[in-house]
Write a protein that holds these residues in place. Structure first.
Motif, PDB file in Angstrom:
ATOM      1  N   ALA A 124       0.932  -1.197   0.213  1.00  0.00           N
ATOM      2  CA  ALA A 124      -0.221  -0.019  -0.213  1.00  0.00           C
ATOM      3  C   ALA A 124       0.653   1.450   0.038  1.00  0.00           C
ATOM      4  O   ALA A 124       0.724   2.393  -0.648  1.00  0.00           O
ATOM      5  CB  ALA A 124      -1.178  -0.047   1.137  1.00  0.00           C
ATOM      6  N   LEU A 125       2.252   0.890   0.726  1.00  0.00           N
ATOM      7  CA  LEU A 125       3.229   2.465   0.483  1.00  0.00           C
ATOM      8  C   LEU A 125       3.697   2.914  -0.515  1.00  0.00           C
ATOM      9  O   LEU A 125       3.713   3.926  -1.019  1.00  0.00           O
ATOM     10  CB  LEU A 125       4.014   2.218   1.544  1.00  0.00           C
ATOM     11  N   LEU A 126       3.393   1.481  -1.188  1.00  0.00           N
ATOM     12  CA  LEU A 126       4.842   1.466  -2.680  1.00  0.00           C
ATOM     13  C   LEU A 126       3.195   2.254  -3.892  1.00  0.00           C
ATOM     14  O   LEU A 126       4.046   2.606  -4.452  1.00  0.00           O
ATOM     15  CB  LEU A 126       4.895   0.358  -2.983  1.00  0.00           C
ATOM     16  N   ALA A 127       2.295   1.410  -3.657  1.00  0.00           N
ATOM     17  CA  ALA A 127       1.077   2.060  -4.705  1.00  0.00           C
ATOM     18  C   ALA A 127       0.790   3.557  -4.194  1.00  0.00           C
ATOM     19  O   ALA A 127       0.805   4.339  -5.447  1.00  0.00           O
ATOM     20  CB  ALA A 127       0.287   0.808  -4.312  1.00  0.00           C
ATOM     21  N   GLY A 128       0.960   3.906  -3.020  1.00  0.00           N
ATOM     22  CA  GLY A 128       0.371   5.094  -2.734  1.00  0.00           C
ATOM     23  C   GLY A 128       1.468   5.779  -2.979  1.00  0.00           C
ATOM     24  O   GLY A 128       1.370   7.052  -3.604  1.00  0.00           O
ATOM     25  N   THR A 129       2.583   5.648  -3.048  1.00  0.00           N
ATOM     26  CA  THR A 129       4.103   6.482  -3.017  1.00  0.00           C
ATOM     27  C   THR A 129       3.686   6.721  -4.896  1.00  0.00           C
ATOM     28  O   THR A 129       4.304   8.142  -5.282  1.00  0.00           O
ATOM     29  CB  THR A 129       5.289   5.984  -2.421  1.00  0.00           C
ATOM     30  N   TYR A 130       3.767   5.350  -5.746  1.00  0.00           N
ATOM     31  CA  TYR A 130       4.276   5.540  -7.185  1.00  0.00           C
ATOM     32  C   TYR A 130       2.319   6.672  -7.938  1.00  0.00           C
ATOM     33  O   TYR A 130       3.078   7.659  -8.294  1.00  0.00           O
ATOM     34  CB  TYR A 130       3.429   4.412  -7.537  1.00  0.00           C
ATOM     35  N   VAL A 131       1.943   6.678  -7.054  1.00  0.00           N
ATOM     36  CA  VAL A 131       0.221   7.922  -7.497  1.00  0.00           C
ATOM     37  C   VAL A 131       1.267   9.007  -7.459  1.00  0.00           C
ATOM     38  O   VAL A 131       0.930   9.968  -7.773  1.00  0.00           O
ATOM     39  CB  VAL A 131      -1.507   6.947  -6.869  1.00  0.00           C
ATOM     40  N   ARG A 132       1.528   9.566  -6.262  1.00  0.00           N
ATOM     41  CA  ARG A 132       1.696  10.192  -5.299  1.00  0.00           C
ATOM     42  C   ARG A 132       3.070  11.080  -6.747  1.00  0.00           C
ATOM     43  O   ARG A 132       3.154  12.438  -6.797  1.00  0.00           O
ATOM     44  CB  ARG A 132       2.514  10.815  -4.506  1.00  0.00           C
ATOM     45  N   ALA A 133       3.673  10.115  -6.649  1.00  0.00           N
ATOM     46  CA  ALA A 133       4.954  10.430  -7.735  1.00  0.00           C
ATOM     47  C   ALA A 133       4.236  11.255  -8.488  1.00  0.00           C
ATOM     48  O   ALA A 133       4.892  12.036  -9.866  1.00  0.00           O
ATOM     49  CB  ALA A 133       5.551   9.580  -7.844  1.00  0.00           C
ATOM     50  N   GLU A 134       3.330   9.433  -9.575  1.00  0.00           N
ATOM     51  CA  GLU A 134       2.767  11.042 -10.875  1.00  0.00           C
ATOM     52  C   GLU A 134       2.078  11.840 -11.081  1.00  0.00           C
ATOM     53  O   GLU A 134       2.746  12.627 -11.643  1.00  0.00           O
ATOM     54  CB  GLU A 134       1.573   9.541 -11.628  1.00  0.00           C
ATOM     55  N   ALA A 135       1.433  12.288  -9.631  1.00  0.00           N
ATOM     56  CA  ALA A 135       1.196  14.044  -9.738  1.00  0.00           C
ATOM     57  C   ALA A 135       1.418  14.694  -9.458  1.00  0.00           C
ATOM     58  O   ALA A 135       1.886  15.808 -10.230  1.00  0.00           O
ATOM     59  CB  ALA A 135      -0.107  13.577  -8.475  1.00  0.00           C
ATOM     60  N   VAL A 136       3.168  14.367  -9.170  1.00  0.00           N
ATOM     61  CA  VAL A 136       3.822  15.047  -8.860  1.00  0.00           C
ATOM     62  C   VAL A 136       4.673  15.791 -10.150  1.00  0.00           C
ATOM     63  O   VAL A 136       4.823  16.969 -10.322  1.00  0.00           O
ATOM     64  CB  VAL A 136       4.798  14.686  -7.711  1.00  0.00           C
ATOM     65  N   TYR A 137       4.773  15.256 -10.188  1.00  0.00           N
ATOM     66  CA  TYR A 137       5.468  15.101 -11.624  1.00  0.00           C
ATOM     67  C   TYR A 137       4.206  15.652 -12.869  1.00  0.00           C
ATOM     68  O   TYR A 137       4.468  16.657 -13.832  1.00  0.00           O
ATOM     69  CB  TYR A 137       6.115  13.241 -12.263  1.00  0.00           C
TER      70      TYR A 137
END
Length: 204
Positions: A170-183
């Motif tokens: 869950a932490l990795l999935a949330g990190t990926y989603v956040r990273a995509e939004a930041v990008y």
């Protein structure tokens, strides 16, 4: 940053069985710690945390190095393995203490700016900038997840493997989603893969 590099290289450049000549180098981290009012607990915690690396590097020296080294100015000889282990340990304490003093008194953006001034590759510069900015968010998210699990599992100190695996996923999935939004946000603001030129003192 250059002074820190020179200091660490100087400490590493002494002969393997040298110990007494390393002691004067302790004045520099002690001055930094005193002037910067750095808690000794922080330095000791980092020394304890990284001490396994010393054992990994030189822990077997007393067994592998069976020679004898004569103490300067005396007729006493001691096992060379223990002398080399003590020398490595002193260098470790000096390097870690100086690094902790430097990082505790220098803001992280100034360190990155100094690396940029030393012509660090742009890709690495971008990676460090982004890690410095968003690693704290990741740590906060992990701490919040751990706190939530403790509230739902009173009396338990550690999570079992299935639960820990789900939390990490869950932490990795949330990190990926956040990273995509930041990008996407950075792209919308004109980011082209290169960080803007740093402003202010470089900290070199």
């Amino acid at each position: 940053l250059i002074f820190l590099s020179i200091y660490c290289l100087t400490a590493a450049s002494f002969p393997l069985y040298e110990t007494a000549a390393l002691v004067p180098l302790s004045a520099f981290p002690l001055i930094f710690i005193a002037v910067g009012k750095i808690p000794l607990r922080l330095v000791l915690r980092m020394l304890i945390l990284l001490s396994p690396f010393v054992l990994l590097v030189a822990g077997l020296n007393p067994l592998l190095d069976a020679g004898l080294v004569r103490i300067r100015g005396t007729e006493v000889s001691v096992p060379a393995g223990w002398i080399s282990l003590a020398s490595v340990a002193i260098r470790f304490v000096l390097a870690v203490s100086m690094t902790v003093a430097f990082t505790a008194t220098t803001p992280l953006p100034s360190v990155v700016n100094a690396l940029h001034g030393l012509r660090m590759p742009e890709l690495l510069d971008t990676q460090i900038h982004l890690i410095c900015r968003f690693l704290f968010l990741l740590a906060d998210r992990a701490e919040a997840m751990t706190h939530s699990w403790r509230l739902r599992s009173p009396g338990r100190r550690t999570a079992d493997i299935p639960t820990a695996s789900k939390m990490i996923c869950a932490l990795l999935a949330g990190t990926y989603v956040r990273a995509e939004a930041v990008y996407l946000s950075m792209k919308a603001r004109g980011f082209s893969g290169r960080m803007p030129e740093p402003a202010g003192p470089s900290g070199i």
